[in-house]
Design a protein around this motif. Structure first.
Motif, short mmCIF file in Angstrom:
data_model
loop_
_atom_site.label_atom_id
_atom_site.label_comp_id
_atom_site.label_asym_id
_atom_site.label_seq_id
_atom_site.Cartn_x
_atom_site.Cartn_y
_atom_site.Cartn_z
N ALA A 19 0.84 -1.20 0.00
CA ALA A 19 0.00 0.00 0.00
C ALA A 19 0.88 1.25 0.00
CB ALA A 19 -0.92 0.02 1.20
N HIS A 21 0.13 5.69 0.29
CA HIS A 21 -0.89 6.69 0.56
C HIS A 21 -0.22 8.03 0.82
CE1 HIS A 21 -4.52 8.51 2.24
NE2 HIS A 21 -3.81 8.87 3.29
N THR A 58 5.45 -0.16 8.33
CA THR A 58 5.07 1.08 7.67
C THR A 58 6.17 2.11 7.84
OG1 THR A 58 2.75 0.60 8.20
CG2 THR A 58 3.26 2.84 7.50
N VAL A 85 -4.21 3.77 6.40
CA VAL A 85 -3.51 3.02 5.35
C VAL A 85 -3.22 1.59 5.81
CG1 VAL A 85 -1.12 3.68 5.92
CG2 VAL A 85 -1.75 3.22 3.56
N GLN A 88 -6.21 -0.57 5.14
CA GLN A 88 -6.44 -0.83 3.72
C GLN A 88 -5.44 -1.83 3.14
OE1 GLN A 88 -6.21 3.02 1.93
NE2 GLN A 88 -8.28 3.60 2.51
N ALA A 89 -4.30 -1.98 3.76
CA ALA A 89 -3.25 -2.86 3.25
C ALA A 89 -3.61 -4.32 3.49
CB ALA A 89 -1.92 -2.52 3.91
#
Length: 116
Positions: A19, A21, A58, A85, A88-89
């Motif tokens: 991901a 963002h 992250t 984020v 969503q990953a």
């Protein structure tokens, strides 16, 4: 006498980006609005074939000054975007490749054994 029946195994961990963002905050260093969050899925591999996923990490990176921060160094303004984020990953299915192949091999051999 020399034993030449040794086999080399290549194994370890790798990561892939799952991901990205653009954050709604400015860089703490250069004050530019160019901060990106990247989520990486780490996985165990044997002979570069993914076996199973391990953990996600992250990092934030400024597109202007290239400052990179880990989650521990995130400012409070960046924590909200981090939570978004991270949710969503998703873990890619292919990080289970070798496990999927092993299960298919066992199930296939069981089916063939019953047919024989």
């Amino acid at each position: 006498m020399i034993n030449s029946n040794n086999m080399i195994f290549f194994f370890g961990t790798r990561s892939t980006q799952v991901a990205a963002h653009q954050a709604k905050t400015n860089c703490a260093y250069c004050q530019q609005e160019a901060v990106w969050l990247f989520v990486y899925q780490h996985y165990f591999h044997i002979f570069w074939i993914p076996v199973f996923p391990l953990w996600k990490s992250t990092v934030s990176s400024c597109g202007h000054c290239k400052q990179t921060l880990t989650k521990k160094a995130f400012l409070p303004e960046l924590q909200e975007d981090y939570i978004k984020v991270k949710q969503q990953a998703k873990t890619p299915w292919w990080t289970f490749s070798l496990l999927i192949a092993a299960v298919l091999l066992v199930v296939g051999s069981m089916i063939l054994a019953k047919l024989a």
